[in-house]
Design a protein around this motif. Structure first.
Motif, PDB file in Angstrom:
ATOM      1  N   ARG A 165      -9.657  -4.460   4.626  1.00  0.00           N
ATOM      2  CA  ARG A 165     -10.535  -4.035   3.371  1.00  0.00           C
ATOM      3  C   ARG A 165     -11.950  -4.427   3.374  1.00  0.00           C
ATOM      4  NH1 ARG A 165      -7.024  -2.672  -0.775  1.00  0.00           N
ATOM      5  NH2 ARG A 165      -5.205  -1.825   0.034  1.00  0.00           N
ATOM      6  N   ALA A 166     -12.789  -3.763   2.377  1.00  0.00           N
ATOM      7  CA  ALA A 166     -14.135  -4.110   2.707  1.00  0.00           C
ATOM      8  C   ALA A 166     -14.512  -5.286   1.816  1.00  0.00           C
ATOM      9  CB  ALA A 166     -15.016  -3.141   1.817  1.00  0.00           C
ATOM     10  N   HIS A 217     -16.981  -2.283  -9.803  1.00  0.00           N
ATOM     11  CA  HIS A 217     -16.616  -3.536 -10.150  1.00  0.00           C
ATOM     12  C   HIS A 217     -15.227  -3.960 -10.981  1.00  0.00           C
ATOM     13  CE1 HIS A 217     -20.708  -4.500  -8.821  1.00  0.00           C
ATOM     14  NE2 HIS A 217     -21.059  -3.585  -9.772  1.00  0.00           N
ATOM     15  N   ARG A 237       0.152   7.075  -0.189  1.00  0.00           N
ATOM     16  CA  ARG A 237      -0.380   5.694  -0.270  1.00  0.00           C
ATOM     17  C   ARG A 237      -0.892   5.367  -1.457  1.00  0.00           C
ATOM     18  NH1 ARG A 237      -2.316   2.232   3.842  1.00  0.00           N
ATOM     19  NH2 ARG A 237      -4.244   1.225   3.445  1.00  0.00           N
ATOM     20  N   ASN A 268     -16.358  -6.108  -0.676  1.00  0.00           N
ATOM     21  CA  ASN A 268     -16.384  -6.703  -1.864  1.00  0.00           C
ATOM     22  C   ASN A 268     -15.290  -6.405  -3.074  1.00  0.00           C
ATOM     23  OD1 ASN A 268     -16.327  -3.798  -1.641  1.00  0.00           O
ATOM     24  ND2 ASN A 268     -17.824  -2.973  -2.985  1.00  0.00           N
ATOM     25  N   GLU A 269     -14.163  -6.360  -2.147  1.00  0.00           N
ATOM     26  CA  GLU A 269     -12.730  -6.468  -2.876  1.00  0.00           C
ATOM     27  C   GLU A 269     -12.338  -8.036  -2.897  1.00  0.00           C
ATOM     28  OE1 GLU A 269      -9.536  -4.265  -1.150  1.00  0.00           O
ATOM     29  OE2 GLU A 269     -10.689  -2.389  -1.369  1.00  0.00           O
ATOM     30  N   VAL A 328      -3.334   1.904  -3.284  1.00  0.00           N
ATOM     31  CA  VAL A 328      -4.124   0.601  -2.796  1.00  0.00           C
ATOM     32  C   VAL A 328      -4.540  -0.188  -4.205  1.00  0.00           C
ATOM     33  CG1 VAL A 328      -4.750   1.312  -0.537  1.00  0.00           C
ATOM     34  CG2 VAL A 328      -6.302   1.649  -2.312  1.00  0.00           C
ATOM     35  N   SER A 329      -4.315  -1.207  -4.137  1.00  0.00           N
ATOM     36  CA  SER A 329      -5.346  -2.037  -5.246  1.00  0.00           C
ATOM     37  C   SER A 329      -6.576  -2.183  -4.677  1.00  0.00           C
ATOM     38  CB  SER A 329      -4.372  -3.420  -5.551  1.00  0.00           C
ATOM     39  OG  SER A 329      -3.494  -3.164  -5.961  1.00  0.00           O
ATOM     40  N   THR A 330      -7.597  -1.977  -5.242  1.00  0.00           N
ATOM     41  CA  THR A 330      -9.022  -1.872  -4.753  1.00  0.00           C
ATOM     42  C   THR A 330      -9.728  -1.973  -5.855  1.00  0.00           C
ATOM     43  OG1 THR A 330     -10.576  -0.863  -3.420  1.00  0.00           O
ATOM     44  CG2 THR A 330      -9.195   0.818  -4.744  1.00  0.00           C
ATOM     45  N   VAL A 331     -11.110  -1.656  -5.703  1.00  0.00           N
ATOM     46  CA  VAL A 331     -12.443  -1.663  -6.825  1.00  0.00           C
ATOM     47  C   VAL A 331     -13.159  -0.542  -6.802  1.00  0.00           C
ATOM     48  CG1 VAL A 331     -13.735  -2.847  -5.038  1.00  0.00           C
ATOM     49  CG2 VAL A 331     -14.219  -3.368  -7.590  1.00  0.00           C
ATOM     50  N   PRO A 373     -15.002   1.639  -1.559  1.00  0.00           N
ATOM     51  CA  PRO A 373     -14.962   1.311  -0.076  1.00  0.00           C
ATOM     52  C   PRO A 373     -13.812   1.690   0.631  1.00  0.00           C
ATOM     53  CG  PRO A 373     -14.684  -0.850  -1.290  1.00  0.00           C
ATOM     54  CD  PRO A 373     -14.654   0.541  -2.207  1.00  0.00           C
ATOM     55  N   VAL A 374     -12.806   1.923  -0.149  1.00  0.00           N
ATOM     56  CA  VAL A 374     -11.499   2.168   0.718  1.00  0.00           C
ATOM     57  C   VAL A 374     -11.674   3.502   1.545  1.00  0.00           C
ATOM     58  CG1 VAL A 374      -9.054   2.987   0.349  1.00  0.00           C
ATOM     59  CG2 VAL A 374     -10.056   1.113  -0.802  1.00  0.00           C
ATOM     60  N   HIS A 430      -8.137 -12.178  -2.315  1.00  0.00           N
ATOM     61  CA  HIS A 430      -8.077 -10.875  -2.162  1.00  0.00           C
ATOM     62  C   HIS A 430      -8.028 -10.483  -3.731  1.00  0.00           C
ATOM     63  CE1 HIS A 430      -6.838  -6.907  -0.543  1.00  0.00           C
ATOM     64  NE2 HIS A 430      -8.230  -6.575  -1.097  1.00  0.00           N
ATOM     65  N   ASN A 432       0.754  -1.273  -0.064  1.00  0.00           N
ATOM     66  CA  ASN A 432      -0.093   0.095  -0.019  1.00  0.00           C
ATOM     67  C   ASN A 432       0.738   1.219   0.056  1.00  0.00           C
ATOM     68  OD1 ASN A 432      -2.453  -1.803   0.349  1.00  0.00           O
ATOM     69  ND2 ASN A 432      -1.724  -1.808   2.572  1.00  0.00           N
ATOM     70  N   SER A 446     -11.080  -3.426 -11.178  1.00  0.00           N
ATOM     71  CA  SER A 446      -9.904  -3.320 -10.498  1.00  0.00           C
ATOM     72  C   SER A 446      -9.152  -2.080 -10.903  1.00  0.00           C
ATOM     73  CB  SER A 446      -8.983  -4.610 -10.874  1.00  0.00           C
ATOM     74  OG  SER A 446      -9.720  -5.883 -10.064  1.00  0.00           O
ATOM     75  N   HIS A 474      -9.489  -8.118  -5.792  1.00  0.00           N
ATOM     76  CA  HIS A 474      -9.269  -6.572  -6.318  1.00  0.00           C
ATOM     77  C   HIS A 474      -7.917  -6.317  -5.693  1.00  0.00           C
ATOM     78  CE1 HIS A 474     -12.729  -6.686  -9.208  1.00  0.00           C
ATOM     79  NE2 HIS A 474     -13.499  -6.822  -8.007  1.00  0.00           N
ATOM     80  N   GLY A 475      -7.427  -6.889  -4.816  1.00  0.00           N
ATOM     81  CA  GLY A 475      -6.255  -6.213  -4.091  1.00  0.00           C
ATOM     82  C   GLY A 475      -4.932  -6.923  -4.607  1.00  0.00           C
ATOM     83  N   CYS A 476      -4.292  -7.607  -3.577  1.00  0.00           N
ATOM     84  CA  CYS A 476      -3.054  -8.216  -4.002  1.00  0.00           C
ATOM     85  C   CYS A 476      -3.292  -9.464  -4.403  1.00  0.00           C
ATOM     86  CB  CYS A 476      -2.291  -8.586  -2.404  1.00  0.00           C
ATOM     87  SG  CYS A 476      -3.291  -9.642  -1.390  1.00  0.00           S
ATOM     88  N   ARG A 477      -4.481  -9.967  -4.773  1.00  0.00           N
ATOM     89  CA  ARG A 477      -4.683 -11.338  -5.506  1.00  0.00           C
ATOM     90  C   ARG A 477      -4.109 -12.527  -4.887  1.00  0.00           C
ATOM     91  NH1 ARG A 477      -4.687  -6.876  -8.751  1.00  0.00           N
ATOM     92  NH2 ARG A 477      -5.999  -6.837 -10.215  1.00  0.00           N
ATOM     93  N   TRP A 490       3.555  -0.087  -5.178  1.00  0.00           N
ATOM     94  CA  TRP A 490       3.280  -1.641  -4.803  1.00  0.00           C
ATOM     95  C   TRP A 490       2.049  -2.172  -5.554  1.00  0.00           C
ATOM     96  CZ3 TRP A 490      -0.213  -4.357  -1.658  1.00  0.00           C
ATOM     97  CH2 TRP A 490       0.235  -5.533  -1.342  1.00  0.00           C
ATOM     98  N   VAL A 491       1.849  -3.182  -6.090  1.00  0.00           N
ATOM     99  CA  VAL A 491       0.802  -3.376  -6.723  1.00  0.00           C
ATOM    100  C   VAL A 491       0.281  -4.917  -6.002  1.00  0.00           C
ATOM    101  CG1 VAL A 491       0.585  -2.387  -8.679  1.00  0.00           C
ATOM    102  CG2 VAL A 491       1.789  -4.300  -8.786  1.00  0.00           C
ATOM    103  N   MET A 527     -21.624  -4.963   5.378  1.00  0.00           N
ATOM    104  CA  MET A 527     -20.448  -5.366   4.704  1.00  0.00           C
ATOM    105  C   MET A 527     -19.311  -6.019   5.714  1.00  0.00           C
ATOM    106  SD  MET A 527     -18.254  -3.819   1.856  1.00  0.00           S
ATOM    107  CE  MET A 527     -19.751  -3.064   0.703  1.00  0.00           C
TER     108      MET A 527
END
Ligand SMILES: [Zn+2]
Lengths: 203, 97
Positions: B12-13, A162, A154, B15-16, A156-159, A142-143, B59, A72, A164, B61-64, A84-85, B1
């Protein structure tokens, strides 16, 4: 055989939907957020090879002068940032449009410690900036984007909707959203819809 | 959630993430040597505990990354997350009827 017609030219995935001007509910303070296409950047992903993350971190700090960011997080240097991913995966972001130069620079700096691939064609970067950018992001993701939870630097990988994305705070009121190019138009429509209430500007 | 504590990215939420079902379910070593019924048990049947449950999440949608979570399936209380290969945290296990 017909001759090749025209040379390939770079095109924005948003060309058909980008209407310059001010949109939505513009208050007395002006637009709450301004969108900018960051097509002035070059992106390359890199991942640790067999030698491992420590060897890669050593090469990055020695030859790029940049620490490998942890989860993050990002690090920034002269015209080059690392974000960072995911585990042992990073994205290098250069502040120019010279893809071959970035690949060469990373290749020379990281050598056998990393696998490097140009992502400029596949990833799209949209910038959101303005006094109400956080209101937009609170609707879109939602972050937790409260300044104490999401300081400058910072990422973040998030959504979002729907899709990414990487959400990266580069300045106090400036965030970059990195998204797969094929989703850029859909995400742009989503983010501009989320911005109607604060008013937004497309330069 | 749900707020899910990814062992790599932090809280994290929901839905990720994507759900992966029951954790710690050993895959039959030699699938071609077991009966269809035993294979079907492995593939389709889960404990589906009403109470403390050890489950897999990714995860997505995140670090997978895949990891494990201990969650109360009735109250949604999350007792902890741990990486693949790590031992689960000690939990006062509950089941409800
Ligand atoms: Zn994660």
């Amino acid at each position: 055989m017909p001759e090749a017609t025209e040379p390939l030219t770079a095109a924005s995935p948003l060309a058909a939907v980008w209407e310059p001007g001010e949109h939505g509910r513009i208050g007395p303070q002006g637009p709450g957020v301004t969108f900018t296409e960051r097509r002035d950047l070059t992106l390359a992903s890199f991942q640790a090879r067999r030698a491992g993350v420590e060897a890669l971190a050593g090469a990055a700090s020695e030859n790029l002068g940049l620490a490998l960011p942890g989860p993050n997080d990002s690090t920034a240097g002269d015209g080059l940032s690392l974000i960072w991913v995911g585990l042992d995966r990073w994205l290098a972001v250069a502040a120019d449009t010279n893809g071959p130069a970035l690949l060469q620079r990373l290749g020379e700096a990281l050598g056998e410690t990393a696998a490097v691939a140009d992502q400029s064609h596949g990833e799209y970067v949209l910038q959101l900036e303005g006094p109400q950018v956080r209101d937009v992001l609170m609707r879109a993701t939602p972050v937790d984007v409260h300044p104490t939870a999401f300081p400058v630097g910072r990422v973040v990988s998030t959504v979002m909707n729907h899709t990414s994305v990487q959400l990266w705070r580069t300045q106090a009121e400036r965030y970059l959203v990195v998204v797969h190019r094929g989703f850029a138009r859909d995400l742009f429509k989503f983010l501009t819809t989320m911005s109607r209430d604060v008013g937004y500007r497309l330069p | 959630m749900l707020l899910i504590p990814c062992p790599y990215c932090g809280e994290r939420a929901e839905n990720e993430f994507s759900y992966g079902g029951e954790a710690h379910k050993p895959r039959p070593e030699v699938p071609e040597e077991i009966s269809d019924a035993t294979w079907a048990d492995y593939v389709f049947l889960q404990k589906n505990t009403k109470g403390t449950y050890y489950e897999r999440w990714i995860h997505s949608h995140g670090c997978r990354r895949w990891f494990n979570l201990v969650r109360d399936t009735l109250t949604h209380e999350i007792h902890g997350a741990y990486r693949m290969g790590e031992a689960p945290p000690k939990v006062d296990e509950k089941t409800y009827v």
